[in-house]
Each structure stands twice: as structure tokens, then as C-alpha cells.
Design a protein around this motif. Structure first.
Motif, short mmCIF file in Angstrom:
data_model
loop_
_atom_site.label_atom_id
_atom_site.label_comp_id
_atom_site.label_asym_id
_atom_site.label_seq_id
_atom_site.Cartn_x
_atom_site.Cartn_y
_atom_site.Cartn_z
N SER A 1 41.62 38.34 42.55
CA SER A 1 41.29 37.51 41.39
C SER A 1 40.89 36.10 41.83
O SER A 1 39.91 35.54 41.34
N GLN B 1 42.82 42.60 37.05
CA GLN B 1 43.76 43.66 37.35
C GLN B 1 43.48 44.88 36.49
O GLN B 1 43.55 46.02 36.97
N ASN C 1 42.61 48.42 38.15
CA ASN C 1 43.58 49.49 37.90
C ASN C 1 42.97 50.65 37.13
O ASN C 1 43.34 51.81 37.32
N MET D 1 46.07 42.03 44.33
CA MET D 1 45.37 41.78 43.07
C MET D 1 45.25 40.29 42.79
O MET D 1 44.22 39.82 42.30
#
Length: 367
Positions: free
Chosen positions: A58, A97, A101, A54
Motif C-alpha cells: 500500500s 488489501q 485479497n 500488505m
């Protein structure tokens, strides 16, 4: 059961209405964006190094937004007020995230019900810019920023290769120049690297990149590491000895990020492992002209984890890579006998231990 029925694709948490689920390559060729690929571990109960993935995703998005928006939005007219990316990095990381998610919470429970018990899975998350949303984009808030992206989750079965077997060894060839925007993992590279395939010799299962034919950067799909005898005559090691640093006779070499290589998740895991085990690491591109000092080599990525190298091929003349096919190139070989070597095996063992320690339980996506 057809091969496509073993694969699953979700767009923003929902299954798109497609005749069949595309392969991962087809998906990545069809949509510009930043992506990351990982797999499950321990009978499908954990995701490998999920938090590291993650973070890298990013960072890839941040790099593309700031320097190459056309690799994210299929357009250079990215007028989004993305000051959030540079001025509030923690908020940006949290937003990315949350986006991923949210899709994973919708996708994984469905897939886990459909898969065979204990089957491992490969999972790719692609964040693609939604050009249509740019027309109505005004202001700066998380909800509007989220609407500027589509999240694709592609899941398929994966059988981890057995480490150390001859048939699972890596056979490499140096065939082309380094990637553009190499510090980001982006989908357009899947299309760009196709032109290198004409130079792939038979039996080679990974292609290496170099800008000058000597310093080897990385593979098309992997990071490269070489266990090398130290050159006690070079300036670096003369300075090290004066500073009373380690005088171990070997070191692990891998190209530095500044040379233009992907910051692979496993690349950093291995650097961390070597630091803990006092294995000297030197971030320098392995030099083909010094290959007689190479003792071991391995490649890494998030599916294969670590794969020992059996042989590396390189053209005897860098200019010969202008040839039409591999048959028109004269190749030189570096063979690693008795592979995998001791250091390679030690690092592989440590990776598997870290995989369990840093495993992300898939049940957390059932919330």
C-alpha cells in the motif's frame, strides 16, 4: 512436468489465456507496478508476515501515485483524483488489501490443490495501473478506483535454503548507484538493474549499491546489515555514553530509509527483534573505509529471510565501475571468517520464531 507447469499466474483472480506461464522476471518486466513477494512457511500452511507485506505494498503504491505515476501506469498522464491516497490513508490501505485479497481468494485454493503436499510456495502480488481505464475515470469512489488497477498473482514452488551452510552463504560485490524512488518496491527495477550484471564477478550472488563507493546502501534484492565494533571516538558514541545509553561493544548497522533504501519487510522485523533483545542498532550506511571494524554481515529479503555473508568485494577505485566488465575492475575483499557469527545466528533464530507468530493461515483465503 515442465518448469512452466510448476508456475501459476492469475490476473484479477483468473488464469489468463497464455501459451505458458511466464517466469516472475518476465512478468515484472512486462508490467509496470508496485509489488511484493513473500512465501509460505510450515509446510505451506502459513504466509510469512502477510500483513506487513500488505502495508508495504500500500505504501509503495502511494509513493508511486504521488511522485512517479509512470512507474505504475506506464504513462505520466495519470489524471486520477487520488486525494484518497493522502487524505484518507486508512481507507486507501483497506482498498489495496481488499483488491489483493480478492485475487488471492481465487488463486490460492486452486494452487493448493495442484501443488505437492507440504511444498512451500513463493507468491508475488503485482498491482499494475490499467491505463485503458483512465479514459472513463470520473469521480471518486472505491469501485472506480479499483477498476484503475490490475492485480497479478504469480505463484511458484520454493525450497527454503538451509541457514548456515557454506554453499548457501552470500557473496557480495558493490557495483552501482542506489535506486531511484527507492522507498517503493516497483517492477521496473527488474529491468533497470540488468545493466549492473556486466560487473558481477564470478561466484557473487548479490550486487550491492552505493552512491559514493564508501557508504553501502542495500543489495539489488536485499537489505544489508553489518555487525560492527563501535567506534568510541566518533561523535555519535560520545553522545551516547554521556546519555548513559548502552555501552555494548558492538552494534548492528544498516542504511537508513532517508538514504534511499527499500523499507524491506525483514528489515523492520530485524529492527524489532534487536529492540526486544537489547542489540544496539544504528541506522547508518556501513562504511567500506571502516570495514576492519566489521565482525559479521548478513542480507535479508522475504524469500531467503536471513543469509549470512561470507565475503564482500568492492572496487579499489569507484571510477573503475565505468569499465565494460568486472574483469576491468580491481577488487578489494572483506572476508568474514567463521560465519555465521553469534549475533547473526541469534537474529535468524528469532526470525523463525516470529515467522510462526505472525504467520497468516492460508486457509483464510478459502472463505
Amino acid at each position: 512436468m515442465t518448469s512452466s507447469s510448476c508456475r501459476f499466474l492469475f490476473k484479477n483472480g483468473f488464469i489468463p489465456n497464455l501459451a505458458e506461464t511466464p517466469s516472475l522476471t518476465t512478468l515484472l518486466e512486462a508490467h509496470q507496478g508496485a509489488y511484493t513477494t513473500t512465501r509460505t512457511h510450515n509446510g505451506g500452511s502459513q504466509l510469512l508476515f502477510w500483513e506487513r507485506h500488505m502495508s508495504r505494498l500500500s505504501n509503495s503504491l502511494r509513493i508511486l501515485l504521488n511522485s512517479n505515476p509512470e512507474l505504475l501506469f506506464s504513462s505520466e498522464r495519470c489524471g486520477l483524483p487520488f486525494s484518497l491516497v493522502s487524505t484518507k490513508p486508512t481507507m486507501w490501505d483497506s482498498l489495496v488489501q481488499s483488491l489483493v485479497n480478492d485475487s488471492m481468494r481465487k488463486a490460492l485454493p486452486f494452487v493448493l490443490k495442484e501443488r505437492r503436499s507440504g511444498e512451500e510456495l513463493s507468491i508475488t502480488c503485482l498491482v499494475s495501473g490499467n491505463v485503458d481505464s483512465l479514459e472513463e475515470f470520473e469521480g471518486l469512489d472505491e469501485e472506480k478506483i479499483s477498476s484503475a488497477f490490475d492485480v497479478y498473482v504469480h505463484v511458484g514452488p520454493y525450497v527454503p535454503p538451509l541457514f548456515g551452510c557454506h554453499e548457501n552463504a552470500a557473496r557480495l560485490a558493490v557495483v552501482g548507484r542506489g535506486r531511484h524512488a527507492a522507498n517503493a518496491k516497483y517492477s521496473d527495477w527488474v529491468r533497470q538493474r540488468k545493466q549492473l550484471e556486466k560487473l558481477r564477478p564470478p561466484s557473487v550472488n548479490e550486487l550491492l549499491l552505493s552512491n559514493n563507493g564508501d557508504q553501502i546502501l542495500e543489495g539489488c534484492l536485499t537489505n544489508l546489515f553489518v555487525v560492527c565494533r563501535k567506534d568510541v571516538n566518533d561523535d555519535y558514541h560520545k553522545a551516547s555514553e554521556r546519555g548513559n545509553e548502552s555501552t555494548v561493544s558492538v552494534e548492528l548497522q544498516t542504511a537508513p530509509l532517508r538514504d534511499g533504501v527499500l523499507p524491506g519487510v525483514l528489515r523492520q522485523v530485524i529492527i524489532d527483534i534487536c529492540s526486544r533483545n537489547k542489540i544496539p542498532v544504528r541506522e547508518i550506511a556501513p562504511s567500506w573505509s571502516k570495514r576492519e571494524m566489521w565482525l559479521e554481515a548478513f542480507i535479508t529479503n522475504s524469500l531467503r529471510l536471513l543469509q549470512h555473508v561470507e565475503v564482500i568485494q568492492a572496487p579499489s577505485s569507484w571510477e573503475s565501475l565505468e569499465a565494460k566488465t568486472w574483469r576491468d575492475v580491481t577488487w578489494e575483499d572483506k572476508l568474514f571468517e567463521h560465519a555465521p557469527g553469534r549475533i547473526t545466528a541469534l537474529i535468524q533464530k528469532e526470525i523463525m520464531e516470529m515467522a510462526s507468530v505472525e504467520g497468516y493461515p492460508v486457509v483464510l483465503f478459502n472463505d
